[in-house]
Design a protein around this motif. Structure first.
Motif, PDB file in Angstrom:
ATOM      1  N   LEU A 206     -10.437   5.616  -1.939  1.00 53.87           N
ATOM      2  CA  LEU A 206     -10.144   4.255  -1.974  1.00 53.87           C
ATOM      3  C   LEU A 206     -10.934   3.425  -0.991  1.00 53.87           C
ATOM      4  CD1 LEU A 206      -6.693   3.555  -2.972  1.00 53.87           C
ATOM      5  CD2 LEU A 206      -8.860   3.326  -4.634  1.00 53.87           C
ATOM      6  N   LEU A 207     -10.752   3.654   0.328  1.00 54.88           N
ATOM      7  CA  LEU A 207     -11.522   3.411   1.422  1.00 54.88           C
ATOM      8  C   LEU A 207     -13.147   3.324   1.456  1.00 54.88           C
ATOM      9  CD1 LEU A 207      -9.228   4.426   4.419  1.00 54.88           C
ATOM     10  CD2 LEU A 207      -9.391   2.031   3.421  1.00 54.88           C
TER      11      LEU A 207
ATOM     12  N   SER B  63      -2.927  -4.093   1.773  1.00 50.78           N
ATOM     13  CA  SER B  63      -2.010  -3.640   0.821  1.00 50.78           C
ATOM     14  C   SER B  63      -2.420  -2.319   0.260  1.00 50.78           C
ATOM     15  CB  SER B  63      -2.054  -4.499  -0.456  1.00 50.78           C
ATOM     16  OG  SER B  63      -1.570  -5.670  -0.067  1.00 50.78           O
ATOM     17  N   VAL B  64      -2.804  -1.245   1.409  1.00 47.30           N
ATOM     18  CA  VAL B  64      -2.846   0.243   1.089  1.00 47.30           C
ATOM     19  C   VAL B  64      -1.760   0.742   0.900  1.00 47.30           C
ATOM     20  CG1 VAL B  64      -4.016   2.334   2.020  1.00 47.30           C
ATOM     21  CG2 VAL B  64      -4.923  -0.030   2.600  1.00 47.30           C
ATOM     22  N   ALA B  65      -1.490   1.481  -0.452  1.00 48.16           N
ATOM     23  CA  ALA B  65      -0.262   2.053  -0.652  1.00 48.16           C
ATOM     24  C   ALA B  65      -0.663   3.122  -1.854  1.00 48.16           C
ATOM     25  CB  ALA B  65       0.826   0.757  -1.368  1.00 48.16           C
ATOM     26  N   SER B  66       0.331   4.014  -1.621  1.00 49.08           N
ATOM     27  CA  SER B  66       0.428   4.993  -2.777  1.00 49.08           C
ATOM     28  C   SER B  66       1.841   5.334  -3.068  1.00 49.08           C
ATOM     29  CB  SER B  66      -0.410   6.342  -2.358  1.00 49.08           C
ATOM     30  OG  SER B  66      -1.360   6.178  -1.975  1.00 49.08           O
ATOM     31  N   TRP B  67       2.189   5.692  -4.344  1.00 53.84           N
ATOM     32  CA  TRP B  67       3.388   6.615  -4.495  1.00 53.84           C
ATOM     33  C   TRP B  67       3.498   7.630  -3.789  1.00 53.84           C
ATOM     34  CZ3 TRP B  67       7.059   3.368  -6.527  1.00 53.84           C
ATOM     35  CH2 TRP B  67       6.804   2.301  -7.603  1.00 53.84           C
ATOM     36  N   PRO B  68       4.970   7.893  -3.644  1.00 57.26           N
ATOM     37  CA  PRO B  68       5.441   9.109  -2.450  1.00 57.26           C
ATOM     38  C   PRO B  68       4.744  10.493  -3.048  1.00 57.26           C
ATOM     39  CG  PRO B  68       7.085   7.523  -2.508  1.00 57.26           C
ATOM     40  CD  PRO B  68       6.119   6.974  -3.648  1.00 57.26           C
ATOM     41  N   GLU B  69       5.057  10.647  -4.478  1.00 53.81           N
ATOM     42  CA  GLU B  69       4.451  11.890  -4.816  1.00 53.81           C
ATOM     43  C   GLU B  69       3.217  12.235  -5.049  1.00 53.81           C
ATOM     44  OE1 GLU B  69       5.606   9.042  -8.444  1.00 53.81           O
ATOM     45  OE2 GLU B  69       6.038   9.415  -6.409  1.00 53.81           O
TER      46      GLU B  69
END
Length: 397
Positions: free
Chosen positions: A94-95, A78-84
């Motif tokens: 985070l890693l 579940s590695v994710a970021s908002w596009p902006e």
């Protein structure tokens, strides 16, 4: 103000919101409630900007089999970021946090399903496994008329998961990288969607295989086909053929070394080779101490220089002494003593070492590709001590 920390219970809705957006799936209120009940905030690292979640990565405490030995594994998901906020190095941070936590919790390896192999290679992960994806016309399956043993269909998952797990764990002994499943994993991951469960028993009443599948639109989608010998495989094929009034083709996956094309009389069907999960060694010292090297009957010593720019505790020269039983003693050589020994050592990156010891690539291949360097004699001696086994991973997280 920016902050990296674990998520809180009252932030799980923000986690779900980012997850549904990043991984492009819809979740109605009922599905969201189910997702929320399975989430554990203590397993989710979040990057926050003024207490707003802008990037995240989950760390799952799991276990895998490598040469029939259980290793503690940190599953990155579940590695994710908002596009902006993308391309600002947030995931990298985070890693890093996740790797440090893995080391502290003695998780000696880490695995993940990459959106980009090149991206995660920068941080030390390397390809672990491939699988074959088959789409086979039912007419291609052998018409096996020999009825051996019995096939029993199970309706109640609670009654059969220990049985399936027993067969599954025997099956894992033939591969490296397979997940050690527990009851929660079977219920939440394998049986999340309704499917048909069939178990094959031999003439003596011993379970030797199972088939998990769905039938829809005249196609059978096999989630798992696990068998302990060729007799069990043939009887499961016979079961598939018994669906001839319902289906025209079968979709299934198999290990990269699966010989189906050789077995079938007509091997002309759709086959894909798909690169799947990645793995990295989290802690070189601890991993090598636990690794089951081949018992050669003699003591051997190796000096290995590992390059790991993302986990500095792995970066350096290691003295590895392997006894006659394949048990290793490992010590990291102090910086001041390295200059005298580094030129006589085996050299490789953390990615290469992970690929080698997982069994995904051989010393011969890595040496040809210039991924591993050093004295040829020592490299060949080291190769001899590494057991050979195909890598395979059936799960997803």
């Amino acid at each position: 103000m920016d902050e990296i920390r674990k998520c809180k219970y009252d932030e799980l809705d923000d986690v779900i919101e980012l997850s549904t957006f990043a991984f492009q799936y819809e979740a109605n209120p009922e599905k969201r409630a189910g997702i929320r009940s399975r989430l554990k905030p203590e397993q989710i690292w979040g990057y926050f900007n003024d207490d707003h979640l802008i990037s995240m990565a989950s760390l799952l405490p799991l276990q895998v089999f490598i040469h029939n030995q259980v290793f503690s594994m940190g599953g990155v998901a579940s590695v994710a970021s908002w596009p902006e906020y993308r391309r600002k190095g947030l995931v990298k941070q985070l890693l890093k946090k996740a790797l440090i936590e893995m080391k502290e919790k003695n998780m000696t390896v880490s695995m993940l399903a990459p959106f980009s192999f090149a991206f995660y290679r920068k941080y030390g992960w390397e390809t672990l496994s491939e699988y074959k994806k088959y789409t086979i016309p039912l007419s291609h399956f052998p018409k096996n008329e020999n009825t051996l043993g019995t096939i029993i269909r199970y309706k109640n998952i609670k009654d059969c998961w220990p049985l399936l797990n027993e067969i599954y764990e025997q099956y894992t002994s033939g591969y490296n990288g397979m997940l050690k499943r527990d009851e929660t994993w079977w219920f939440n991951r394998i049986f999340r969607e309704t499917q048909t469960i069939q178990v094959y028993y031999n003439d003596s009443g011993k379970p030797e295989g199972y088939l998990l599948y769905k039938v829809k639109n005249r196609e059978m989608k096999v989630k798992e086909m696990v068998f302990l010998n060729e007799s069990a495989r043939m009887q499961l094929w016979r079961l598939i053929n018994q669906h001839d009034s319902m289906i025209e083709k079968v979709q299934m996956i198999a290990p990269s070394n699966d010989p189906l094309s050789v077995i079938l009389e007509n091997p002309s069907f759709d086959q894909e080779i798909i690169s799947y999960f990645m793995m990295r060694i989290v802690d070189v010292e601890q991993f090598l101490r636990a690794y089951p090297f081949y018992a050669s009957g003699v003591k051997q010593e190796f000096m290995i220089t590992v390059k790991d720019e993302f986990a500095e505790w792995n970066d350096g020269l290691f003295d590895i002494q392997i006894d006659e039983n394949g048990k290793a003693r490992v010590n990291k050589v102090s910086f001041c003593a390295q200059h005298e020994m580094v030129d006589h050592s085996i050299h490789c990156s953390i990615q290469t070492l992970s690929s080698l010891l997982s069994g995904y690539q051989s010393v011969e291949t890595l040496f040809k590709l210039d991924k591993i360097k050093g004295p040829k004699e020592k490299i060949h001696e080291f190769e001899f001590l590494i057991p050979k086994k195909t890598t395979y991973f059936m799960d997803f997280f």
